[in-house]
Design a protein around this motif. Sequence first.
Motif, short mmCIF file in Angstrom:
data_model
loop_
_atom_site.label_atom_id
_atom_site.label_comp_id
_atom_site.label_asym_id
_atom_site.label_seq_id
_atom_site.Cartn_x
_atom_site.Cartn_y
_atom_site.Cartn_z
N VAL A 150 65.08 24.89 78.09
CA VAL A 150 65.25 25.79 76.85
C VAL A 150 66.79 26.71 77.04
N VAL A 151 67.50 26.80 75.97
CA VAL A 151 68.54 27.67 75.78
C VAL A 151 68.04 28.87 75.05
N VAL A 152 68.00 29.93 75.78
CA VAL A 152 67.76 31.42 75.42
C VAL A 152 68.97 32.17 75.09
N SER A 156 71.44 17.69 68.26
CA SER A 156 72.04 16.78 69.50
C SER A 156 71.45 17.64 70.66
N LEU A 157 71.46 18.82 70.62
CA LEU A 157 70.72 19.70 71.73
C LEU A 157 69.21 18.97 72.07
N ARG A 158 68.49 19.05 70.97
CA ARG A 158 67.14 18.73 70.93
C ARG A 158 67.15 17.22 71.58
N SER A 159 67.95 16.34 71.07
CA SER A 159 68.02 14.90 71.62
C SER A 159 68.19 14.73 72.97
N ALA A 160 69.05 15.66 73.54
CA ALA A 160 69.49 16.06 74.87
C ALA A 160 68.40 16.60 75.82
N GLY A 161 67.11 17.10 75.03
CA GLY A 161 66.09 17.66 75.98
C GLY A 161 65.85 18.94 75.90
N TYR A 162 66.87 19.81 74.83
CA TYR A 162 66.89 21.26 75.12
C TYR A 162 66.30 21.90 73.53
N GLU A 163 65.56 22.99 73.65
CA GLU A 163 65.03 23.77 72.78
C GLU A 163 65.88 24.81 72.54
N VAL A 164 66.04 25.57 71.64
CA VAL A 164 66.78 26.77 71.37
C VAL A 164 65.86 27.91 70.83
N LEU A 165 66.16 29.02 71.73
CA LEU A 165 65.56 30.10 71.13
C LEU A 165 66.47 31.49 70.94
#
Length: 159
Positions: free
Chosen positions: A36-38, A62-71
């Motif tokens: 998770v990118v906060v 592209s972040l989600r496809s690399a396994g990241y969620e962004v908040l």
Amino acid sequence: MSQPERLSPGDTAPDFTLPSDTGEEVTLSGLRGRKVVVYFYPAAMTPGCTKQACDFSDSLESLRSAGYEVLGISPDKPEKLAKFRERDGLTLTLLSDPDKEVMRRYAAFGEKKLYGKVVEGVIRSTVVVDEEGAVELAQYNVKATGHVAKLRRDLGLDA
């Protein structure tokens, strides 16, 4: 005024539950198993914050496809965040922290320099939390413009 301790890689990321722009509650621990990118920003619908939010939105797939969620977290009320999402076509999750409690726990609120004066406010910061809930990366006083590209490089997502 004492500054909160900045987070460092390996620290346990403080858990939180905050309301989103859609009114639902989002809990960091509910995202375990994903990175998770906060990111913390001062105010919705201001030029720098808009640029940063649009950059995150543009990179979200592209972040989600690399396994990241962004908040994205700001002190704005959910209603203002909903207008921000609508106005700028944002696709990331925006969270409201009006009492700045989560920001303080992440050392993203405190003394900062603004036009040469020391003021208290939101410190534009990004903390990346790994799948287990530990801090992978913590960046403070980041620039609104170009930050997402730098973050992608720092995470090794750009070849």
